[in-house]
Design a protein around this motif. Structure first.
Motif, PDB file in Angstrom:
ATOM      1  N   TYR A 229       0.840  -1.179   0.021  1.00  0.00           N
ATOM      2  CA  TYR A 229       0.015  -0.117  -0.199  1.00  0.00           C
ATOM      3  C   TYR A 229       0.816   1.275   0.094  1.00  0.00           C
ATOM      4  CZ  TYR A 229      -3.781   3.565   1.661  1.00  0.00           C
ATOM      5  OH  TYR A 229      -4.566   4.356   1.838  1.00  0.00           O
ATOM      6  N   HIS A 230       1.772   1.274   0.705  1.00  0.00           N
ATOM      7  CA  HIS A 230       2.930   2.402   0.935  1.00  0.00           C
ATOM      8  C   HIS A 230       4.339   2.151   0.268  1.00  0.00           C
ATOM      9  CE1 HIS A 230       0.547   5.209   3.156  1.00  0.00           C
ATOM     10  NE2 HIS A 230       0.247   4.287   3.923  1.00  0.00           N
TER      11      HIS A 230
ATOM     12  N   ARG B 188      -0.263   9.773  -4.071  1.00  0.00           N
ATOM     13  CA  ARG B 188       0.357   9.509  -2.887  1.00  0.00           C
ATOM     14  C   ARG B 188       1.470   8.724  -2.757  1.00  0.00           C
ATOM     15  NH1 ARG B 188       0.002   5.093  -0.285  1.00  0.00           N
ATOM     16  NH2 ARG B 188      -1.933   4.352  -0.996  1.00  0.00           N
ATOM     17  N   GLN B 189       1.352   7.437  -3.794  1.00  0.00           N
ATOM     18  CA  GLN B 189       2.785   6.429  -3.720  1.00  0.00           C
ATOM     19  C   GLN B 189       3.880   7.286  -4.406  1.00  0.00           C
ATOM     20  OE1 GLN B 189       0.923   3.213  -5.712  1.00  0.00           O
ATOM     21  NE2 GLN B 189       0.380   2.193  -3.870  1.00  0.00           N
TER      22      GLN B 189
ATOM     23  N   HIS C  88       6.611  -5.572 -14.325  1.00  0.00           N
ATOM     24  CA  HIS C  88       6.580  -4.599 -15.510  1.00  0.00           C
ATOM     25  C   HIS C  88       7.555  -4.826 -16.540  1.00  0.00           C
ATOM     26  CE1 HIS C  88       3.333  -2.983 -13.526  1.00  0.00           C
ATOM     27  NE2 HIS C  88       3.973  -2.186 -12.757  1.00  0.00           N
ATOM     28  N   GLU C  89       8.811  -4.901 -16.054  1.00  0.00           N
ATOM     29  CA  GLU C  89      10.058  -5.054 -17.198  1.00  0.00           C
ATOM     30  C   GLU C  89      10.159  -6.340 -17.538  1.00  0.00           C
ATOM     31  OE1 GLU C  89      13.376  -3.329 -15.140  1.00  0.00           O
ATOM     32  OE2 GLU C  89      12.516  -1.259 -14.511  1.00  0.00           O
TER      33      GLU C  89
ATOM     34  N   GLU D 235       5.232   9.671  -1.917  1.00  0.00           N
ATOM     35  CA  GLU D 235       5.909   8.901  -0.915  1.00  0.00           C
ATOM     36  C   GLU D 235       7.376   8.189  -1.353  1.00  0.00           C
ATOM     37  OE1 GLU D 235       2.224   6.924   1.652  1.00  0.00           O
ATOM     38  OE2 GLU D 235       3.118   5.971   0.017  1.00  0.00           O
ATOM     39  N   LEU D 236       7.345   7.963  -2.796  1.00  0.00           N
ATOM     40  CA  LEU D 236       8.575   7.425  -3.420  1.00  0.00           C
ATOM     41  C   LEU D 236       9.704   8.645  -3.301  1.00  0.00           C
ATOM     42  CD1 LEU D 236       8.741   4.884  -4.770  1.00  0.00           C
ATOM     43  CD2 LEU D 236       8.517   5.917  -7.117  1.00  0.00           C
TER      44      LEU D 236
ATOM     45  N   PRO E 181       7.366   0.478  -2.436  1.00  0.00           N
ATOM     46  CA  PRO E 181       7.269   0.006  -3.835  1.00  0.00           C
ATOM     47  C   PRO E 181       8.049  -1.302  -4.260  1.00  0.00           C
ATOM     48  CG  PRO E 181       9.043   1.543  -3.450  1.00  0.00           C
ATOM     49  CD  PRO E 181       8.457   1.244  -2.256  1.00  0.00           C
ATOM     50  N   TYR E 182       7.452  -2.402  -3.690  1.00  0.00           N
ATOM     51  CA  TYR E 182       7.913  -3.654  -3.923  1.00  0.00           C
ATOM     52  C   TYR E 182       7.804  -4.060  -5.602  1.00  0.00           C
ATOM     53  CZ  TYR E 182       6.725  -4.471   0.944  1.00  0.00           C
ATOM     54  OH  TYR E 182       6.872  -4.330   2.612  1.00  0.00           O
ATOM     55  N   ASP E 183       8.580  -4.670  -6.179  1.00  0.00           N
ATOM     56  CA  ASP E 183       8.344  -5.284  -7.448  1.00  0.00           C
ATOM     57  C   ASP E 183       7.229  -6.453  -7.101  1.00  0.00           C
ATOM     58  OD1 ASP E 183       9.717  -3.620  -8.674  1.00  0.00           O
ATOM     59  OD2 ASP E 183      11.582  -5.192  -9.211  1.00  0.00           O
TER      60      ASP E 183
ATOM     61  N   HIS F 195       8.628  -0.979  -9.979  1.00  0.00           N
ATOM     62  CA  HIS F 195       8.559  -0.021  -8.974  1.00  0.00           C
ATOM     63  C   HIS F 195       9.842   0.142  -8.205  1.00  0.00           C
ATOM     64  CE1 HIS F 195       4.286  -0.649  -9.369  1.00  0.00           C
ATOM     65  NE2 HIS F 195       4.062  -2.058  -8.756  1.00  0.00           N
ATOM     66  N   GLU F 196      10.491  -0.943  -8.216  1.00  0.00           N
ATOM     67  CA  GLU F 196      11.824  -0.745  -7.635  1.00  0.00           C
ATOM     68  C   GLU F 196      12.832   0.066  -8.299  1.00  0.00           C
ATOM     69  OE1 GLU F 196      13.269  -4.592  -6.134  1.00  0.00           O
ATOM     70  OE2 GLU F 196      11.346  -4.928  -5.137  1.00  0.00           O
ATOM     71  N   THR F 197      12.952  -0.109  -9.668  1.00  0.00           N
ATOM     72  CA  THR F 197      13.401   0.848 -10.663  1.00  0.00           C
ATOM     73  C   THR F 197      13.364   1.849 -10.561  1.00  0.00           C
ATOM     74  OG1 THR F 197      13.815  -1.023 -12.084  1.00  0.00           O
ATOM     75  CG2 THR F 197      14.128   1.009 -12.991  1.00  0.00           C
TER      76      THR F 197
ATOM     77  N   ASP G 264      -4.439   7.387  -5.122  1.00  0.00           N
ATOM     78  CA  ASP G 264      -3.473   6.380  -4.539  1.00  0.00           C
ATOM     79  C   ASP G 264      -2.169   6.601  -5.088  1.00  0.00           C
ATOM     80  OD1 ASP G 264      -5.020   5.440  -2.549  1.00  0.00           O
ATOM     81  OD2 ASP G 264      -5.127   3.473  -3.478  1.00  0.00           O
TER      82      ASP G 264
ATOM     83  N   ARG H 176      15.437   7.905  -6.160  1.00  0.00           N
ATOM     84  CA  ARG H 176      16.485   8.076  -5.112  1.00  0.00           C
ATOM     85  C   ARG H 176      17.890   8.644  -5.668  1.00  0.00           C
ATOM     86  NH1 ARG H 176      15.533   2.970  -2.828  1.00  0.00           N
ATOM     87  NH2 ARG H 176      17.296   2.056  -4.152  1.00  0.00           N
TER      88      ARG H 176
END
Lengths: 239, 239, 239, 239, 239, 239
Positions: free
Chosen positions: A44-45, D79-80, F50-51, D83-84, A47-49, D50-52, D76, D58
């Motif tokens: 929800y919060h 917000r994400q 996604h990738e 947060e990132l 960024p996990y792949d 997401h992790e990329t 949503d 960062r």
């Protein structure tokens, strides 16, 4: 696979879990090695792949601890989490009975399609906003909601306060948990990794709370890295 | 970029670091947030992907802490680590003066090819086996070796002992560190995250040790997850 | 699959390539879309993951351009690169005829084990140090070495000079390339993405050079991002 | 952390940015090294993990440039992204005042929950369809909308034209930007990396536009790889 | 953890395994679900990322099947594989007794450093070249070598033949396996997934072979995808 | 690029595809090597990054087979899939004509924005629930819906049956497919990899079905790993 948290709490014992926010299987494996009972992911919060979350869930299953998630109140998301292997849920900001019903319906649909037993899954609703505060009795009256939780900071915000130690906030907090316990729902609590906070958690356990989660694993690590010389082993609750 | 560890230890202060074995940038960022000075990666024993190690190194550089590595005594590996941005090294099981010379030569070759200044890099040799025990004075006599380290368990094995608290082991341990300090080399120590071990580390700091590394971050996390209620904040060395 | 670079250069045309240092398939696909003929990876200096390099190689094969690599002079590494699908090589710092023979032997062993034809593979040796300068005629006399290259900066270092425009350096550079062309070996040149450098490259092409590589793709991108308003389309060599 | 783009444009200077569509931190780091001020990600159209995206964000923060995003108008998602660490937004196809209000509300909710100051965030709305064309004055009248943008091709489509150089399209384009500038909103422009397009951008800068983004980085790279010999260094706007 | 393959073969049963060349945990989990006993990774020929190989190994451990590897005869590689959790080895092209001794020494060093019991690990040597053919009796005479294997194609090449059905090749093949069985070493066989090949494997099992590996999983998949209508369920050996 | 499946089925031939659920390009490449015509991804149920999905799609395009997807009936998702390169769709649980119209509208919007021709894309609707059963004639009457599919198990559930071999279920199944064929829509069928199921599929092909998908690739692999000795080569449909 049985749900370890349900087995513990239905036999009157306490289930203790850890947050796993670092996107890697390490925290899951550490939590299992530390003797904990569940591990909570927070897509929800955080960024996990998708594949990372799948790997973390598989790691929890492999170690016999319950994979738990905080995710949106959304039928597609709930289905995908269950398909992944997630077996415990905390839904944030549940506001109305209708919302809780939609959650329960999504879980039931998965149960009928998959053959997984309903009791392998735990559904928790978090009361975090004004509307939730007004509806929480209707929400906890719903069959299919297994667990209730809330948090002083969110309640303070919902009540227009900035100080979560004010009586009005503390009373609302206690009222939600006590009402839930009285209604035979389970109660889910967060605690910081410190002697003082742990004392407060023990008081709630004495009143009937059965699910306890330790603060975020990266905060735990940071606290000890900041002051590594303070760590003192002692007899644990977890053993 | 300056080497934060060198700056600290050359001005007489202590540099404190953390292990980062979880293959993710999280520990690096936590260590920086906790106020630590360096972070050590261990591709010698741990299966980091190349791109993960690169990302962790970039994270350390971004946060202004020194990226450190334990890696093989191999010219190609040393060059690749330096190209990645690594600026501190612990070479395991250095056994002979010739081996130490090959390390220094590989670092010097990078310095002349890259324009990075030699003083941005710290070279540490670990004495961990019998041959190293015999050669350590020749090794620490070499210009270009900045730091010496050793460990009681490895020394015990090298000396044919199983108990690393035996006087013969403890004396060898003390002799290596004291000889290095007397020769104006820096000394690198490991410590567990506990009040007792920290006391021992302070004694060595009083004698001149300047680089201190806390035990593996996943052990730190596991210890606190096992007994989260034991954590007690107190005034830190690191602040 | 045929080797596009070999096909071009054996029919007297020029093959142009790009470096792909960013660990992603994007540069490979961009290079192919730009009409280039090969793409060069650099695991010798750059931290690609194994699976990333495999994906980049597959992307080149899919687009019909030759995947090229700079890698260590090591039989296991050569075998693994060939198994991955790499079909062009630049070996850095080839110093002796024996080293060149070991390269050719490793390639021949793959050919006999795999059924890939030898002519699908191109072997290039780079003369970059003093020993290489002394041995280059022996190296280029070897059947199985297809391509020779060198670089003014490395030659300057090898000759003890810091200025690579000095006559002694430029003469050595020209001598290596001219000797190779005279011996019917192909010659591989680097060029910066600029009108001036391109002019120099054209002179070597006029003398018989047939393989041309544009400077690193991230430098190309940075130059244009720094001065995007300077870019002027004109008729290309590549079309 | 301050928002570098806001600092520049509020002091009357121009902020220049790059697109980063290749899923890797390379473009972010190149853009920072090239002296640019922000970098824009496009998860609306592009399959970043997401992790990329977290790692790219960062990297921008580490280099002191503003991480920008084009993303859906969805609370949503907003917000994400916040947060990132994302601090600049372009919302596509904003069509109504109500939509713009929902964007501003989502940003305000994050601000009150996180403690990040509102002025660290920049909110841009893109007028790209017929409904947006009709509502743009109401949209730019909203406090909390910091930036307006539009594009000739989208306007042409909205106006039923296929040629975006037609007067009716160009007038709509100019009217949106001029109205926004007159209303003291900032204006965000795209430009191709070419001398001619850059001239047009300069005219808008003279009229008050302050945010400029260079065309997609993969196009920039492809153009130069296609014609590397055309690149001519000259004095930059960016320095 | 016990080694499932050793447990089976020491009690006279047959252990059956699969290759896992696709870099993902899927094949490992499928092999376990199919009732197989081990899964073999091939970093010697295949570009797995380090973290992928770690994840695949953890998946095998989680499912209770033995993680097996073909890797170089190199002490550092052997140590890293054991640290990862690998418990079965096939070393390619073992050529001399000295090489086999170096393998056994590397395994023993890990055993003494880690506390893992020696019998949890299985060491296999493959006889694949001329020198190996000459030395195989010395190799299988070595304590610490648990398993021997060979292959007709490699033997043919070693014997200067192109047809691996020639008597000279078949005799060499049989002699190695029979000598190993007579010397109380275990024998490791490959088989294609077909009724005919399986029949040959059964003959060797009747003679004492105890470890059987099915051809590469991607070939298995391709064969069935090519002719999915041929698949016929029948009573299995594996159940 | 042309759509291979459309080319085949419009010329009266059968297109055969495979599921690719393992998150890696391997299955895509294996399916292409096996001579299949399309490969289907399932982000609706499966946690691909996604990738990864982008890489799998690129692999299909590179091999000339059609990348197919099962995804949500959601305009943003449809757009992103098309942008990725997906050219075939199966939409699950299509329930109303309005839903089918929204699918067709989303595809048409991409076509007009991208310049891709509409006939490069295939749109399939799956009838899987009660509402779909009632609306299927309205759905297949819609221009822009190219393909219809259904499944006995879903129909059984929709009809309140648990046994999908009951006449009421089989009749509904046949009626949907026959009505679609009569209306000149294409029909998409699943088949298990077995001689018996294949026979049933052939009957539908005889009636006009033209798109056939083999059961999930991980099931195919598991079946053969479970009984590898059963595999018998024979003349294929696919060749």
């Amino acid at each position: 696979m049985a749900n370890r948290v349900r087995e513990l709490i239905e036999s009157g014992r306490v289930a203790i879990g850890a947050h796993a926010k670092v996107p890697a299987t390490a925290t899951v494996e550490i939590a299992a090695a530390a003797g904990l009972d569940f591990v909570r992911f927070d897509p929800y919060h955080w960024p996990y792949d998708h594949e990372t979350l799948a790997a973390m869930t598989r790691a929890a299953v492999a170690k016999g601890i319950t994979p738990w998630v905080r995710c949106s109140v959304d039928a597609d998301t709930i289905r995908q989490m269950l398909e992944l292997g997630i077996r415990g849920f905390t839904f944030p900001c549940v506001s109305t009975r209708a919302q809780a019903e939609s959650i329960v319906a999504a879980v039931d649909q998965f149960v009928s399609a998959s053959g997984v037993e309903r009791r392998e899954i735990l559904v928790g609703c978090a009361i975090e906003n004004k509307s939730g505060l007004e509806s929480f009795e209707a929400i906890l009256g719903l069959d299919g909601v297994d667990i209730m939780s809330t948090g002083p900071s969110d309640l303070a915000f919902a009540l227009g306060e900035t100080d979560n130690t004010k009586p009005i906030v503390q009373e609302a907090y206690a009222r939600i948990l006590e009402t839930a316990i009285a209604a035979n729902k389970h109660v889910y609590l967060s605690t910081r990794a410190s002697r003082n906070e742990w004392g407060k958690a023990r008081q709630w356990i004495a009143k009937g709370a059965r699910v306890l989660i330790i603060e975020e694993e990266y905060r735990v690590l940071m606290k000890t890295l900041t002051n590594p010389h303070t760590w003192t082993p002692c007899e644990g609750i977890t053993q």
